[in-house]
Design a protein around this motif. Sequence first.
Motif, PDB file in Angstrom:
ATOM      1  N   GLY A  22      -8.212 -34.016  10.507  1.00 40.43           N
ATOM      2  CA  GLY A  22      -9.536 -34.207   9.911  1.00 40.43           C
ATOM      3  C   GLY A  22     -10.295 -35.303   9.222  1.00 40.43           C
ATOM      4  N   LYS A  23      -8.609 -35.693   8.614  1.00 40.94           N
ATOM      5  CA  LYS A  23      -8.957 -37.020   7.010  1.00 40.94           C
ATOM      6  C   LYS A  23      -8.786 -38.036   8.169  1.00 40.94           C
ATOM      7  N   GLN A  24      -7.739 -38.282   9.543  1.00 37.36           N
ATOM      8  CA  GLN A  24      -7.812 -39.701  10.318  1.00 37.36           C
ATOM      9  C   GLN A  24      -8.540 -39.239  11.284  1.00 37.36           C
ATOM     10  N   ILE A  25      -9.559 -38.178  11.104  1.00 36.54           N
ATOM     11  CA  ILE A  25     -11.264 -38.068  12.291  1.00 36.54           C
ATOM     12  C   ILE A  25     -12.419 -39.414  11.326  1.00 36.54           C
ATOM     13  N   LYS A  26     -12.299 -38.930  10.318  1.00 38.21           N
ATOM     14  CA  LYS A  26     -13.222 -39.393   9.306  1.00 38.21           C
ATOM     15  C   LYS A  26     -12.827 -40.880   8.879  1.00 38.21           C
ATOM     16  N   LYS A  27     -11.836 -40.887   8.520  1.00 34.22           N
ATOM     17  CA  LYS A  27     -11.238 -42.041   8.421  1.00 34.22           C
ATOM     18  C   LYS A  27     -11.859 -43.221   8.907  1.00 34.22           C
ATOM     19  N   ARG A  28     -11.146 -43.065  10.718  1.00 32.41           N
ATOM     20  CA  ARG A  28     -11.797 -43.705  11.597  1.00 32.41           C
ATOM     21  C   ARG A  28     -13.366 -43.777  11.843  1.00 32.41           C
TER      22      ARG A  28
END
Length: 80
Positions: free
Chosen positions: A6-12
């Motif tokens: 989830g963090k990676q999706i939000k960051k990207r």
Amino acid sequence: MSNTVGKQIKKRRKELSISQLQLAELCGYKTKGSISRIEKGETDITQDQVILFANALRTSPSYIMGWVDIVFICLIVIFA
């Protein structure tokens, strides 16, 4: 799946200046709430969905999973 996804999706998504609603539409979700729950780690996604998100966010599944820290951009060079 851990909240890393989830963090990676939000960051990207933020790097690309894409709203949750835009990402939802790209990935076939009906509401931005679905994306919000994924980004918060409240909803897990399948391996197929990891690939779907990676394609929508123009990165690799490895980046979405948090296995690599860099965004891979594939360039195909054709020599005539």
